[in-house]
Design an enzyme around this catalytic site. Structure first.
Site, PDB file in Angstrom:
ATOM      1  N   CYS A   1      17.420  35.354  -6.650  1.00 55.65           N
ATOM      2  CA  CYS A   1      17.638  33.932  -6.341  1.00 55.65           C
ATOM      3  C   CYS A   1      19.084  33.563  -6.665  1.00 55.65           C
ATOM      4  CB  CYS A   1      16.644  33.047  -7.081  1.00 55.65           C
ATOM      5  SG  CYS A   1      14.919  33.373  -6.679  1.00 55.65           S
TER       6      CYS A   1
ATOM      7  N   ASP B   1      12.960  31.375   3.909  1.00 60.11           N
ATOM      8  CA  ASP B   1      13.879  30.866   2.888  1.00 60.11           C
ATOM      9  C   ASP B   1      14.871  29.893   3.520  1.00 60.11           C
ATOM     10  OD1 ASP B   1      15.600  30.375   0.820  1.00 60.11           O
ATOM     11  OD2 ASP B   1      16.005  32.481   0.361  1.00 60.11           O
TER      12      ASP B   1
ATOM     13  N   HIS C   1      11.317  32.397  -0.665  1.00 61.65           N
ATOM     14  CA  HIS C   1      12.376  32.470  -1.669  1.00 61.65           C
ATOM     15  C   HIS C   1      11.726  32.662  -3.041  1.00 61.65           C
ATOM     16  CE1 HIS C   1      16.327  31.585  -3.400  1.00 61.65           C
ATOM     17  NE2 HIS C   1      15.677  30.905  -4.336  1.00 61.65           N
TER      18      HIS C   1
END
Length: 253
Positions: free
Chosen positions: A131, A186, A218
């Site tokens: 991330c 995402d 995500h």
């Protein structure tokens, strides 16, 4: 395994971090692990331990140390999509403070500390980020091409933006091998942004792979959150460990 929490002095304070390596003298090749937004917690420790179990020394620093020691927030609701979203909203202002300059200063401190530790092999280390940690791992790899031999970024957000300091604009500085795993669901890394990143990497002559994981959100590697996808996590381990093994076998530069 030899596991310990450590404190790393930086220009702006002290970063708490998790250090793990196999028992024995080593030396073990180094791997930096840059956290996702939710920070140091049992899930991150498990992931660092798994990497170390393959014969690596691993350091996972608290990238958000300026706000305090980890954990910074109550993470008990991560498995619920709505609560996860609310936690992200709390954390986002801290994430946005990590610009290229700040990440460079911090990464220098992490590298200096890590490479001075007993049992850590001399020479460049690899870096993996998740991330927001993936985005900052790319920044670190660009800032220290002589000290970082490879970078892997999993479900990294905002690698491409219109700002002058967008991470994709740093591609020309990356000399090590790179691997990017994108989630196809995402919104922080769309198909158009992926294409822009790949064009930048191609233009810079970076040796890389960039892949889209189907059906993934995500954060798909994180088993303690609502975004987790088992198939994506397994594929992530296969690609990450293969990258680390290639770097370990590669002759020193």
């Amino acid at each position: 395994m030899h596991k310990i929490m450590v404190d790393i002095p930086t220009e702006d304070g002290v970063a708490d971090a998790y250090l793990v390596r196999p028992e024995g003298a080593g030396p073990w090749p180094g791997v930096l692990v840059y956290q996702d937004a939710f920070g140091l917690r049992p899930r991150l420790f498990e992931m660092a331990d798994r990497i170390a179990g393959h014969g690596y020394a691993v350091l996972a620093p608290n990238l958000l140390y300026r706000a305090g020691r980890a954990p910074l927030f109550d993470l008990s609701g991560l498995s619920d999509p709505e609560q996860r979203g609310r936690i992200i909203e709390q954390i986002m202002p801290l994430i946005m403070r990590l610009d290229n300059e700040t990440v460079t200063h911090d990464s220098r401190a992490y590298l200096d500390f890590f490479t001075a530790q007993s049992g850590v092999a001399a020479g460049p280390v690899a870096i993996v980020g998740y991330c927001m940690g993936g985005t900052n791992a790319v920044r670190a790899a660009a800032a220290f091409p002589d000290r970082i031999s490879a970078v892997a970024a999993f479900h990294a957000g905002r690698l491409v933006s219109d700002t002058p300091d967008s991470p994709h604009r740093l591609a020309r500085r990356i000399t090590g091998e790179a691997y990017f795993a994108h989630a196809d669901q995402d919104p922080s890394m769309t198909a158009e942004q992926i294409e822009t990143l790949e064009r930048a990497l191609d233009a810079a002559g970076v040796r890389y792979r960039s892949e889209v994981y189907p059906g993934a959100q995500h954060g798909f590697t994180m088993a303690d959150t609502a975004a987790y996808q088992a198939a994506g996590e397994q594929r992530h381990w296969e690609n990450l460990l293969a990258l680390l093994e290639r770097i370990r076998r590669r002759p020193p530069r």
